[in-house]
Design a protein around this motif. Structure first.
Motif, PDB file in Angstrom:
ATOM      1  N   ARG A   1       5.374  -3.747  -3.923  1.00 17.83           N
ATOM      2  CA  ARG A   1       4.014  -3.721  -3.405  1.00 17.83           C
ATOM      3  C   ARG A   1       3.711  -5.075  -2.761  1.00 17.83           C
ATOM      4  O   ARG A   1       4.056  -6.120  -3.308  1.00 17.83           O
ATOM      5  CB  ARG A   1       2.991  -3.487  -4.521  1.00 17.83           C
ATOM      6  CG  ARG A   1       3.183  -2.201  -5.293  1.00 17.83           C
ATOM      7  CD  ARG A   1       2.736  -0.978  -4.491  1.00 17.83           C
ATOM      8  NE  ARG A   1       2.776   0.229  -5.295  1.00 17.83           N
ATOM      9  CZ  ARG A   1       3.861   1.000  -5.450  1.00 17.83           C
ATOM     10  NH1 ARG A   1       4.994   0.667  -4.839  1.00 17.83           N
ATOM     11  NH2 ARG A   1       3.799   2.080  -6.193  1.00 17.83           N
TER      12      ARG A   1
ATOM     13  N   LEU B   1       0.694  -7.332  -1.924  1.00 20.66           N
ATOM     14  CA  LEU B   1      -0.723  -7.512  -2.209  1.00 20.66           C
ATOM     15  C   LEU B   1      -1.276  -8.705  -1.431  1.00 20.66           C
ATOM     16  O   LEU B   1      -0.541  -9.617  -1.053  1.00 20.66           O
ATOM     17  CB  LEU B   1      -0.948  -7.727  -3.705  1.00 20.66           C
ATOM     18  CG  LEU B   1      -0.424  -6.647  -4.657  1.00 20.66           C
ATOM     19  CD1 LEU B   1      -0.835  -6.975  -6.088  1.00 20.66           C
ATOM     20  CD2 LEU B   1      -0.912  -5.260  -4.266  1.00 20.66           C
TER      21      LEU B   1
ATOM     22  N   ASP C   1      -6.842  -6.897   5.232  1.00 21.08           N
ATOM     23  CA  ASP C   1      -6.240  -5.749   4.550  1.00 21.08           C
ATOM     24  C   ASP C   1      -5.891  -4.662   5.569  1.00 21.08           C
ATOM     25  O   ASP C   1      -6.432  -4.640   6.677  1.00 21.08           O
ATOM     26  CB  ASP C   1      -7.215  -5.200   3.506  1.00 21.08           C
ATOM     27  CG  ASP C   1      -6.498  -4.439   2.398  1.00 21.08           C
ATOM     28  OD1 ASP C   1      -5.322  -4.079   2.588  1.00 21.08           O
ATOM     29  OD2 ASP C   1      -7.132  -4.218   1.356  1.00 21.08           O
TER      30      ASP C   1
ATOM     31  N   GLU D   1      -5.915  -1.279   4.628  1.00 20.74           N
ATOM     32  CA  GLU D   1      -6.315  -0.027   3.987  1.00 20.74           C
ATOM     33  C   GLU D   1      -6.632   1.071   4.994  1.00 20.74           C
ATOM     34  O   GLU D   1      -6.353   2.244   4.755  1.00 20.74           O
ATOM     35  CB  GLU D   1      -7.556  -0.246   3.117  1.00 20.74           C
ATOM     36  CG  GLU D   1      -7.335  -0.519   1.646  1.00 20.74           C
ATOM     37  CD  GLU D   1      -6.409   0.428   0.912  1.00 20.74           C
ATOM     38  OE1 GLU D   1      -6.572   1.652   1.038  1.00 20.74           O
ATOM     39  OE2 GLU D   1      -5.530  -0.064   0.212  1.00 20.74           O
TER      40      GLU D   1
ATOM     41  N   ASP E   1       4.106   4.228  -1.419  1.00 18.89           N
ATOM     42  CA  ASP E   1       2.763   3.660  -1.514  1.00 18.89           C
ATOM     43  C   ASP E   1       2.336   3.010  -0.200  1.00 18.89           C
ATOM     44  O   ASP E   1       3.169   2.531   0.582  1.00 18.89           O
ATOM     45  CB  ASP E   1       2.734   2.618  -2.633  1.00 18.89           C
ATOM     46  CG  ASP E   1       1.331   2.215  -3.010  1.00 18.89           C
ATOM     47  OD1 ASP E   1       0.701   2.946  -3.802  1.00 18.89           O
ATOM     48  OD2 ASP E   1       0.852   1.182  -2.501  1.00 18.89           O
ATOM     49  N   ARG E   2       1.029   2.983   0.012  1.00 16.01           N
ATOM     50  CA  ARG E   2       0.475   2.333   1.207  1.00 16.01           C
ATOM     51  C   ARG E   2       0.826   0.852   1.249  1.00 16.01           C
ATOM     52  O   ARG E   2       0.951   0.263   2.332  1.00 16.01           O
ATOM     53  CB  ARG E   2      -1.045   2.521   1.218  1.00 16.01           C
ATOM     54  CG  ARG E   2      -1.747   1.849   2.395  1.00 16.01           C
ATOM     55  CD  ARG E   2      -3.237   2.124   2.398  1.00 16.01           C
ATOM     56  NE  ARG E   2      -3.502   3.522   2.721  1.00 16.01           N
ATOM     57  CZ  ARG E   2      -3.539   4.020   3.959  1.00 16.01           C
ATOM     58  NH1 ARG E   2      -3.326   3.221   4.992  1.00 16.01           N
ATOM     59  NH2 ARG E   2      -3.797   5.289   4.167  1.00 16.01           N
ATOM     60  N   ARG E   3       1.017   0.227   0.090  1.00 13.58           N
ATOM     61  CA  ARG E   3       1.299  -1.210   0.049  1.00 13.58           C
ATOM     62  C   ARG E   3       2.789  -1.519   0.007  1.00 13.58           C
ATOM     63  O   ARG E   3       3.192  -2.659  -0.223  1.00 13.58           O
ATOM     64  CB  ARG E   3       0.581  -1.857  -1.139  1.00 13.58           C
ATOM     65  CG  ARG E   3      -0.905  -1.660  -1.068  1.00 13.58           C
ATOM     66  CD  ARG E   3      -1.705  -2.797  -1.658  1.00 13.58           C
ATOM     67  NE  ARG E   3      -3.090  -2.706  -1.199  1.00 13.58           N
ATOM     68  CZ  ARG E   3      -3.544  -3.265  -0.083  1.00 13.58           C
ATOM     69  NH1 ARG E   3      -2.731  -3.976   0.670  1.00 13.58           N
ATOM     70  NH2 ARG E   3      -4.793  -3.129   0.277  1.00 13.58           N
TER      71      ARG E   3
ATOM     72  N   GLN F   1       3.344  -1.588   5.641  1.00 17.32           N
ATOM     73  CA  GLN F   1       2.557  -2.811   5.786  1.00 17.32           C
ATOM     74  C   GLN F   1       2.161  -3.061   7.239  1.00 17.32           C
ATOM     75  O   GLN F   1       2.944  -2.813   8.169  1.00 17.32           O
ATOM     76  CB  GLN F   1       3.348  -4.012   5.276  1.00 17.32           C
ATOM     77  CG  GLN F   1       2.595  -5.331   5.398  1.00 17.32           C
ATOM     78  CD  GLN F   1       3.451  -6.511   5.025  1.00 17.32           C
ATOM     79  OE1 GLN F   1       4.431  -6.385   4.287  1.00 17.32           O
ATOM     80  NE2 GLN F   1       3.106  -7.683   5.537  1.00 17.32           N
TER      81      GLN F   1
ATOM     82  N   HIS G   1       1.226  -4.824 -11.855  1.00 18.18           N
ATOM     83  CA  HIS G   1       1.857  -5.411 -10.672  1.00 18.18           C
ATOM     84  C   HIS G   1       2.481  -6.740 -11.102  1.00 18.18           C
ATOM     85  O   HIS G   1       1.771  -7.737 -11.269  1.00 18.18           O
ATOM     86  CB  HIS G   1       0.832  -5.620  -9.556  1.00 18.18           C
ATOM     87  CG  HIS G   1       0.310  -4.348  -8.973  1.00 18.18           C
ATOM     88  ND1 HIS G   1      -0.705  -3.611  -9.551  1.00 18.18           N
ATOM     89  CD2 HIS G   1       0.683  -3.662  -7.857  1.00 18.18           C
ATOM     90  CE1 HIS G   1      -0.953  -2.544  -8.807  1.00 18.18           C
ATOM     91  NE2 HIS G   1      -0.120  -2.544  -7.777  1.00 18.18           N
TER      92      HIS G   1
ATOM     93  N   ASP H   1      -3.029 -13.072  -6.418  1.00 21.68           N
ATOM     94  CA  ASP H   1      -3.226 -11.802  -5.726  1.00 21.68           C
ATOM     95  C   ASP H   1      -4.628 -11.263  -5.954  1.00 21.68           C
ATOM     96  O   ASP H   1      -5.490 -11.936  -6.538  1.00 21.68           O
ATOM     97  CB  ASP H   1      -2.150 -10.789  -6.145  1.00 21.68           C
ATOM     98  CG  ASP H   1      -2.161 -10.487  -7.636  1.00 21.68           C
ATOM     99  OD1 ASP H   1      -3.240 -10.567  -8.262  1.00 21.68           O
ATOM    100  OD2 ASP H   1      -1.080 -10.167  -8.190  1.00 21.68           O
TER     101      ASP H   1
END
Length: 596
Positions: free
Chosen positions: A317, A319, A327, A329, A345-347, A352, A381, A527
Motif C-alpha cells: 500500500r 500511503l 491524494d 482517491e 487495492d486502490r493504494r 497509484q 499497515h 503516514d
C-alpha cells in the motif's frame, strides 16, 4: 551536518528538550535531513522527523514511453544501484511480454547482481559507514571507549591480523587507514566483475528483457572467477574483523543494543532467480519466488508471516499523510484484480497516481517528498524496513530454510556460508545467526555476512553458467513481442533492500509505472495514521552515548542509527519539470546572511 541548538521550550513536557538538526546527512547520496529533539537530561532522542527536499517524478514521465525503454530509463533513477533498477525492470517486462530468458542469460544476470552486492556493500561498509567506528571519530566522541579499545585484544586476531580493537579502528581511518585503503582497492575488482557480465557499471549496456547481449565464453567466466577468489580471500579477514569490532561496542557501552533499535518489521522481496523454475508468469510467481536463492519474506516480531510473492505483492500500500502529494482517491483505477482474480487495492502501485503538491515544510502537516509505503497484513499497515538490505535478506532466508546451494545452506534459524580454500587461506565456514535485535550494529554486521553470501552464491552461478557453455547452450536471449495491454510486476533486492517495479501497458505504451526501491520504505514519513517511518522510529528513543556536551555534540549515535540503513535518497523521490517553466536565479556575490 548542520547542528542547531534550540532554547529549551516552556512547558513541563518540553523543558529538557534541545533541538538538534542534521541536514544534510553526510557520506550518503541525496538530501536526507534528520530533525531531532533530544532530552539531554535523560540522554535520549525524544522526537525525530526524516525529510527529503528533492522531487524527481519518474512515475510521471514514464507515461507514454515504449515499454522496451523502461530499464534504460529507470536505471538512471540512481547512480549507485542503477543496475538493480534495470534488472527489476527487465523482470517486470519479462512478465508483461511473456518471455522466459535462456538459463545462461539468467546465470549471467545473477552473477552481475552478486558482483553489485559485493561492490556496494564493501565500499559502503568500509569506506562510508565504517568511518563512524574509526579511531578518529571515536577519539572525538568517546575517548574513554578508544582507551578501552587500545587495551582490548581481538579474539580473532589470527584471522584478520589486527592485535587490538584500537588497531581495527585505526585501520578504518579514512585514507590513512590500512584496511580503508585495502577495501577501496577491492571495489575496483568487484566493479570489473559486474562489467564482465553486463558491459557497464552502473547502467548496464547488455541487459535486456528476454536475457542479455553478453557473449558468453569460458574465458569470460574464468576472468570473473579469478577476481571472485581474490575477493573471497579478502572476506576471510573482513567477517571476523567486524565480529570483533561490533562485539566490542556492545561490551564497551552496555545498552548500545538500543541504538537504532526498532520492532522487527522486515521485508525482503527475494533475489537471484533460479532459471530452472522461474518462468516470470504471475500465475506461478508464488512457486518460483520461493525458489529464489535469496528467499522473499515478511517478518513481524521475528516470525515469518509469508514468503509468497503474490501475497507480498497484493499487500503493498502506498500511503500519504506527511508527504507533498495530493491524494488519488478520485482518480481511475488501472487494475482492479490480478491475473489470479484477487482484488487489487486502490493504494497498490498499479493504481497509484503521482500528483505533486509542494508547500512549505511543516512537521505538523507535510514535510517530505518521500511517500509512505506500507504492507497491509489484513489488519495493520506495517512500516516495514529492509535494515539496509542484508539483515532482512538473511533473516528471511534463514527462517524459510529453503536455500541449499553448494556453499550456502539455510537452517531455519541461521545461514551457513562456506568459503573454499583460496591462495593463502584455508576453507572457512561462517554462520550468520538470527540476532536478538534489529538495531544499528546488527544491520552493519549483516552487511558483512551478506558479502560472503553473495560471493558464495556467485561460485555456484559461475559453475552452472560454465556447464551451459561447455554443453553448447550459449544462447543468452529470447525474442519477444510487446502486447497491446498488460499489467506486470518485477521483484528483486536492490543493494539496500526491497525493490519492485509495477507497470501497466495500454495501447502498446506505458500507461502507469511505479518503481519502489528500499529508500521510500526505510525513509518514509508519518503516514495518514500517524505511524512513523523506519528512520524516524529507529532514531526515536535512541540513547546518547557520546561524551561531548551539547555545544560540541556531533550526534554520532544518531548518525550510526541512520547510516546503518544505508540511505540513498535519489531512489526515494523522483524528478518532475512540470510544464517546462524556467526559473532564472541571480546570486549577488555580496548577499550573505550569517547563521544565528
Amino acid at each position: 551536518m548542520t547542528t542547531t541548538a534550540m532554547r529549551p521550550q516552556t512547558g513541563a513536557e518540553q523543558s529538557n528538550l534541545i533541538e538538534m538538526n542534521f541536514d544534510p546527512i553526510t557520506r550518503i547520496v541525496g538530501s536526507l535531513g534528520i530533525y531531532t529533539k533530544i532530552d539531554w537530561a535523560a540522554k535520549r532522542v525524544a522526537e525525530c522527523h526524516s525529510t527529503s527536499s528533492i522531487f524527481r517524478g519518474y512515475s510521471i514521465f514514464m507515461k507514454g514511453k515504449d515499454p522496451r525503454d523502461a530499464h534504460f530509463i529507470t536505471s538512471r533513477i540512481c547512480g549507485i544501484c542503477g543496475d538493480n533498477h534495470a534488472t527489476c525492470s527487465c523482470y517486470c517486462q519479462n512478465m508483461a511480454y511473456g518471455v522466459r530468458p535462456p538459463p545462461l542469460g539468467e546465470w549471467i544476470v545473477n552473477l552481475g547482481e552478486a558482483a553489485e552486492y559485493m561492490f556496494d556493500h564493501n565500499i559502503y561498509q568500509e569506506n562510508l559507514v565504517g568511518v563512524d567506528y574509526c579511531e578518529k571519530m571515536v577519539a572525538e566522541t568517546n575517548p574513554g571507549v578508544l582507551a578501552l579499545a587500545n587495551a582490548t585484544e581481538c579474539p580473532h586476531a589470527a584471522e584478520h591480523g589486527f592485535r587490538t580493537i584500537g588497531d581495527i579502528m585505526r585501520g578504518l581511518n579514512p585514507i590513512s587507514g590500512e584496511f580503508y585503503r585495502e577495501a577501496l582497492a577491492q571495489s575496483r575488482s568487484t566493479r570489473e566483475m559486474f562489467c564482465l557480465m553486463e558491459g557497464r557499471h552502473v547502467h548496464p549496456s547488455t541487459l535486456y528483457p528476454g536475457g542479455v547481449g553478453t557473449v558468453a565464453s569460458v574465458q569470460l567466466f574464468t576472468d570473473y572467477l579469478s577476481r571472485l577468489m581474490r575477493y573471497i580471500e579478502f572476506l576471510k579477514r573482513v567477517v571476523p574483523m567486524h565480529d570483533d569490532l561490533f562485539d566490542f561496542v556492545y561490551q564497551a557501552m552496555p545498552g548500545y543494543e538500543e541504538v537504532g533499535r526498532r520492532r522487527v518489521l522486515l521485508g525482503c522481496w527475494g533475489s537471484f532467480n533460479d532459471p530452472a523454475h522461474c518462468d516470470f508468469t504471475y500465475e506461478n510467481m508464488a512457486d518460483w519466488g520461493r525458489r529464489m536463492f535469496v528467499t522473499p519474506g515478511v517478518i513481524v516480531d521475528g516470525k515469518l508471516l509469508t514468503n509468497n510473492l503474490v501475497d507480498i505483492n497484493l499487500g503493498i500500500r502506498i500511503l500519504l499523510g506527511s508527504s507533498f502529494y495530493e491524494d488519488w482517491e478520485d482518480q481511475p483505477m488501472f487494475v482492479t484484480e490480478d491475473a489470479l482474480g484477487n482484488p487489487v487495492d486502490r493504494r497498490h502501485p498499479w493504481n497509484q497516481h503521482t500528483i505533486p503538491r509542494p508547500e512549505k515544510r511543516d512537521f505538523d502537516r507535510r514535510y517530505s517528498w518521500v511517500m509512505s509505503p506500507r504492507w497491509f497484513d489484513g489488519t495493520d499497515h506495517l512500516p516495514l524496513d529492509t535494515g539496509g538490505g542484508p539483515i532482512a535478506r538473511l533473516w528471511s532466508t534463514a527462517l524459510s530454510g529453503l536455500v541449499d546451494l553448494d556453499h550456502i545452506r539455510a537452517t531455519g534459524h541461521s545461514v551457513l556460508i562456506n568459503l573454499p580454500r583460496t591462495a593463502t587461506k584455508p576453507e572457512r565456514t561462517f554462520e550468520w545467526t538470527i540476532p536478538r535485535w534489529s538495531n544499528a550494529l546488527e544491520r552493519n554486521r549483516a552487511r558483512t555476512y551478506f558479502q560472503a553470501y553473495a560471493a558464495a552464491a556467485a561460485l555456484t552461478f559461475a559453475k552452472r553458467a560454465l556447464a551451459e557453455v561447455r554443453a553448447g547452450n550459449t544462447k543468452t536471449w529470447e525474442p519477444f513481442e510487446v502486447p497491446d495491454e498488460a499489467a506486470s510486476c518485477g521483484f528483486t533486492e536492490a543493494v539496500r533492500g526491497v525493490l519492485s517495479h509495477h507497470m501497466v501497458i495500454r495501447g502498446g505504451k506505458i500507461a502507469n509505472y511505479h518503481p519502489y526501491p528500499p529508500t521510500p520504505w526505510n525513509g518514509s514519513v508519518r503516514d495518514v495514521y500517524g505511524t512513523a517511518g523506519p528512520y524516524e522510529d529507529a532514531v526515536m528513543g535512541t540513547p546518547i552515548f557520546e561524551e561531548n556536551p551539547p555545544e560540541r555534540f556531533k550526534g554520532i549515535d544518531i548518525m550510526r542509527a541512520v547510516r546503518s540503513f544505508d540511505p540513498c535518497l535519489p531512489c526515494g523521490v523522483h524528478m518532475y519539470t512540470g510544464a517546462g517553466r524556467t526559473v532564472d536565479v541571480t546570486h549577488s556575490p555580496h548577499a550573505f546572511t550569517p547563521a544565528g
